[in-house]
Write a protein that holds these residues in place. Structure first.
Motif, mmCIF file in Angstrom:
data_model
loop_
_atom_site.group_PDB
_atom_site.id
_atom_site.type_symbol
_atom_site.label_atom_id
_atom_site.label_comp_id
_atom_site.label_asym_id
_atom_site.label_seq_id
_atom_site.Cartn_x
_atom_site.Cartn_y
_atom_site.Cartn_z
ATOM 1 N N LEU A 78 8.332 3.249 1.621
ATOM 2 C CA LEU A 78 8.767 3.963 0.442
ATOM 3 C C LEU A 78 7.898 5.091 -0.220
ATOM 4 N N GLU A 79 6.580 4.730 -0.028
ATOM 5 C CA GLU A 79 5.428 5.855 -0.689
ATOM 6 C C GLU A 79 4.940 6.625 0.349
ATOM 7 N N GLY A 80 5.918 6.816 1.703
ATOM 8 C CA GLY A 80 5.487 7.602 2.813
ATOM 9 C C GLY A 80 4.285 7.184 3.442
ATOM 10 N N TRP A 81 3.900 6.169 3.677
ATOM 11 C CA TRP A 81 2.758 5.398 4.424
ATOM 12 C C TRP A 81 1.584 6.140 4.021
ATOM 13 N N ALA A 82 1.520 6.380 2.822
ATOM 14 C CA ALA A 82 0.088 6.852 2.366
ATOM 15 C C ALA A 82 -1.041 5.604 2.162
ATOM 16 N N ASP A 83 -2.101 5.936 1.636
ATOM 17 C CA ASP A 83 -3.060 5.259 1.655
ATOM 18 C C ASP A 83 -2.978 4.131 0.588
ATOM 19 N N ILE A 84 -3.508 3.191 0.434
ATOM 20 C CA ILE A 84 -3.504 1.984 -0.430
ATOM 21 C C ILE A 84 -3.564 2.481 -1.846
ATOM 22 N N GLU A 98 -0.502 2.225 10.460
ATOM 23 C CA GLU A 98 0.545 1.423 9.729
ATOM 24 C C GLU A 98 2.024 2.298 10.038
ATOM 25 N N ARG A 99 1.830 3.646 9.658
ATOM 26 C CA ARG A 99 3.091 4.594 10.051
ATOM 27 C C ARG A 99 3.639 4.204 11.540
ATOM 28 N N PHE A 100 2.699 4.365 12.256
ATOM 29 C CA PHE A 100 3.125 4.441 13.722
ATOM 30 C C PHE A 100 3.731 2.902 14.074
ATOM 31 N N HIS A 101 2.829 1.652 13.630
ATOM 32 C CA HIS A 101 3.052 0.455 14.264
ATOM 33 C C HIS A 101 4.331 -0.215 13.067
ATOM 34 N N HIS A 102 4.025 -0.303 11.809
ATOM 35 C CA HIS A 102 4.920 -0.922 11.115
ATOM 36 C C HIS A 102 6.068 -0.234 10.577
#
Length: 346
Positions: A226-232, A294-298
């Motif tokens: 929901l936050e665009g796969w940004a960093d933590i 994480e974007r690519f995988h999850h």
């Protein structure tokens, strides 16, 4: 002396690095791949290792395209790399049933890499094997297809990445694989075989923790999506969303099937601890770009596995008379996000 024989179902981002490290320990590795895909996985395969900026060559393995080709062969371990969604699909179910028929007369131990609520039960029923012959296992390293398009950070060598099929990065602990101890003797044998490589370790964890690991991470990945796969750091700035995701995780943890361990973890794991875990992971996995991974995988490859598991957890909670308010609200946000994305594409 006969080499320990291992069958690996799938030669992708899980199968190739596990097979490579097993082969370093002198295991006899065979891959079962989809019909028509044998040529794509012929030896040698090249793997790029972020750990030491080097290319590894993997050869000396066998490949088959159909379970029927396994007739008369015996394996000590059968590692199934399908995710939960693929395992529950019609094609996955058919493959697991045929595989079960092939190995049932032997004493092979199956290690499933799938996550998600209800997946273990599906494997046992479909393959027709006793619970003592089924363990849960998964990568401790991060691994992705070289063509995933992840950003390159020094000292990563893009020329070497271009020559590879798979790229992987160990955590600082060097624990490249993790296996459940539901059958302690089998888990010990697999860990010992894996660690013969001398460069990658195999951690062991309890069956109860396997049940927890299979389900609890997914709500946090919804927050990332929901936050665009940004960093933590960016994701956790949305405090309302982050608290909601962590509360949904607690709701899953405290479901009866997770027992006292789930309840105990629910008292420890919250917004602060979850953030600390991901901050450490992002730092330790450099130069691999964790948010992009994480974007690519999850967010892509195994996304359906997580979403389906959360809906099953929601249904199970309601059956138990639990409101599951946070998980329900989080999934509603995800549905709205998906609808908005479809509208833009349309």
């Amino acid at each position: 002396m006969t080499k320990p024989a291992v069958l690996i179902v799938g030669a992708g981002a899980t199968g190739l690095p596990v097979g490579y490290h097993l082969s370093l320990g002198d295991a006899d590795v065979t891959f079962l791949v989809r019909p028509g895909r044998k040529a794509a996985f012929e030896a040698p395969q090249r793997l790029y290792c972020y750990d030491d900026v080097s290319l590894k060559t993997f050869d000396g393995y066998d490949i088959v395209e159909d379970v029927s080709e396994l007739a008369g062969r015996r394996f000590e371990f059968v590692l199934v790399t399908l995710d939960g969604h693929a395992s529950l699909s019609e094609a996955g179910t058919d493959m697991l049933r045929a595989l079960g028929d092939a190995i049932r007369p032997s004493d092979a131990t199956v290690i499933m890499c799938a996550f998600g609520m209800g997946v273990r039960e599906h494997y046992l029923e479909t393959m027709g094997i006793p619970e003592s012959r089924l363990l849960h296992g998964f990568l401790g390293m991060l691994s992705h297809q070289a063509g995933a398009g992840l950003p390159v950070h020094p000292p990563t060598d893009p020329a070497k990445v271009a020559q590879a099929a798979i790229c992987y990065r160990h955590p600082k602990s060097r624990k490249g694989f993790r296996v459940e101890t539901g059958n302690p003797a089998a888990a010990k044998r697999f860990a010992a075989l894996y660690e013969r490589s001398g460069v990658s370790k195999c951690a062991r964890f309890s069956k109860d923790m396997s049940s927890i690991f299979s389900t609890i991470a997914f709500p946090v990945y919804v927050a990332f999506e929901l936050e665009g796969w940004a960093d933590i750091a960016t994701v956790t700035r949305n405090k309302r969303l982050w608290r909601l995701a962590c509360q949904a995780q607690k709701e899953i943890l405290t479901q009866p099937q997770h027992g006292w361990r789930g309840k105990a973890l629910s008292l420890v794991i919250g917004p602060r601890v979850n953030k600390m875990v991901h901050v450490k992971s992002e730092r330790d996995m450099l130069p691999m770009d964790s948010p992009a991974f994480e974007r690519f995988h999850h967010g892509g490859k195994v996304r359906a596995q997580g979403v389906e598991s959360m809906y099953r957890s929601l249904d199970e909670g309601r059956r138990q008379g639990r409101p599951m308010n946070a998980l329900r609200a989080l999934l509603e946000l995800l549905e709205a996000h998906e609808q908005a994305a479809r509208t833009v594409v349309g």
